[in-house]
Design a protein around this motif. Structure first.
Motif, mmCIF file in Angstrom:
data_model
loop_
_atom_site.group_PDB
_atom_site.id
_atom_site.type_symbol
_atom_site.label_atom_id
_atom_site.label_comp_id
_atom_site.label_asym_id
_atom_site.label_seq_id
_atom_site.Cartn_x
_atom_site.Cartn_y
_atom_site.Cartn_z
ATOM 1 N N GLU A 39 0.864 -1.181 0.064
ATOM 2 C CA GLU A 39 0.008 -0.039 0.057
ATOM 3 C C GLU A 39 0.832 1.292 0.126
ATOM 4 O OE1 GLU A 39 -2.798 -0.155 3.008
ATOM 5 O OE2 GLU A 39 -3.399 -1.936 2.755
ATOM 6 N N LEU A 40 0.362 2.223 -0.513
ATOM 7 C CA LEU A 40 1.104 3.483 -0.482
ATOM 8 C C LEU A 40 1.124 3.812 0.822
ATOM 9 C CD1 LEU A 40 2.336 5.836 -1.990
ATOM 10 C CD2 LEU A 40 0.145 7.145 -2.083
ATOM 11 N N TRP A 41 2.437 4.412 1.160
ATOM 12 C CA TRP A 41 2.982 4.729 2.703
ATOM 13 C C TRP A 41 3.114 5.923 2.629
ATOM 14 C CZ3 TRP A 41 8.402 3.713 4.669
ATOM 15 C CH2 TRP A 41 8.410 4.002 6.079
ATOM 16 N N THR A 42 3.951 6.634 1.656
ATOM 17 C CA THR A 42 4.221 7.944 1.748
ATOM 18 C C THR A 42 4.617 8.474 0.395
ATOM 19 O OG1 THR A 42 5.349 9.857 2.852
ATOM 20 C CG2 THR A 42 6.537 7.729 2.465
ATOM 21 N N SER A 43 4.603 9.834 0.180
ATOM 22 C CA SER A 43 5.164 10.275 -0.832
ATOM 23 C C SER A 43 5.764 11.673 -0.670
ATOM 24 C CB SER A 43 4.013 10.685 -2.030
ATOM 25 O OG SER A 43 3.399 9.614 -2.372
ATOM 26 N N SER A 44 6.867 11.908 -1.271
ATOM 27 C CA SER A 44 7.817 13.000 -1.163
ATOM 28 C C SER A 44 8.452 13.573 -2.328
ATOM 29 C CB SER A 44 8.727 12.867 0.004
ATOM 30 O OG SER A 44 9.618 11.721 -0.445
ATOM 31 N N LEU A 45 8.317 14.956 -2.288
ATOM 32 C CA LEU A 45 9.464 15.467 -3.573
ATOM 33 C C LEU A 45 10.847 15.260 -3.336
ATOM 34 C CD1 LEU A 45 9.185 17.551 -5.954
ATOM 35 C CD2 LEU A 45 9.257 19.313 -4.257
ATOM 36 N N THR A 46 11.164 14.962 -4.299
ATOM 37 C CA THR A 46 12.962 14.527 -4.341
ATOM 38 C C THR A 46 13.504 15.860 -4.276
ATOM 39 O OG1 THR A 46 12.977 14.257 -6.725
ATOM 40 C CG2 THR A 46 12.705 12.203 -5.251
ATOM 41 N N ASN A 47 14.626 15.697 -3.998
ATOM 42 C CA ASN A 47 15.753 16.800 -3.813
ATOM 43 C C ASN A 47 16.388 17.031 -5.052
ATOM 44 O OD1 ASN A 47 17.161 19.135 -2.726
ATOM 45 N ND2 ASN A 47 18.323 17.899 -1.613
ATOM 46 N N GLU A 48 15.716 17.321 -6.186
ATOM 47 C CA GLU A 48 16.533 17.466 -7.583
ATOM 48 C C GLU A 48 16.886 19.018 -7.520
ATOM 49 O OE1 GLU A 48 17.137 15.359 -10.102
ATOM 50 O OE2 GLU A 48 16.038 13.831 -9.032
ATOM 51 N N PRO A 49 18.212 19.278 -7.897
ATOM 52 C CA PRO A 49 18.840 20.496 -8.093
ATOM 53 C C PRO A 49 18.056 21.365 -9.213
ATOM 54 C CG PRO A 49 20.392 19.199 -8.794
ATOM 55 C CD PRO A 49 19.119 18.122 -8.343
ATOM 56 N N ASP A 50 17.761 20.722 -10.254
ATOM 57 C CA ASP A 50 17.039 21.432 -11.080
ATOM 58 C C ASP A 50 15.449 21.862 -11.126
ATOM 59 O OD1 ASP A 50 15.830 22.391 -13.549
ATOM 60 O OD2 ASP A 50 16.783 21.191 -14.991
#
Length: 132
Positions: A39-50
């Motif tokens: 099951e979906l546990w969590t979602s987060s924005l990755t730390n992309e520099p661009d």
């Protein structure tokens, strides 16, 4: 090694998927087949520099009773560089196993457990002077 870490225990299996903003956290049929019951546990924005390349990481989790070969198809997918970001851990987060194509990282609760495992499996370690 996985039986050594997890035999007779409940474990959490974590897999990951990625999407661009606006795209739903949808799993492919292969992802659902390789990690059934997750099951979906969590979602987060990755730390992309661009800032133009924003990516969300979606973590999926399932808890199962460890049995020999119970996640072999998922591990084969990782070894074949089809799946990434897989973590297997006991429910107390005391031992983590993070496979990747070409090897695995094992994180143990303390240095004495780490040192004992290193001795038991010294033939698996890199010959590089820094252990890399």
């Amino acid at each position: 090694m996985l039986d050594e870490l997890f035999a007779g225990q409940d474990v959490c299996v974590i897999t990951n998927g990625w999407s661009c903003p606006g795209d739903a956290a949808v799993r492919s049929d292969d992802q659902r087949r390789l990690h059934p019951g997750s099951e979906l546990w969590t979602s987060s924005l990755t730390n992309e520099p661009d800032p133009e390349y924003r990516v969300f990481q979606h973590s999926y989790i399932s808890c199962i009773r460890w049995q020999t070969a119970c996640i072999d198809p998922l591990l084969r997918s990782v070894a074949d560089n089809v799946s990434a970001g897989v973590i297997i851990t006991d429910t107390n987060l005391g031992q983590l196993y993070h496979p990747y194509d070409g090897g695995a990282d094992v994180i143990l609760a303390n240095s004495s457990s780490r040192d004992a495992m290193r001795e038991r499996h010294s033939d698996w370690l890199s010959k590089h002077p820094q252990g890399l």
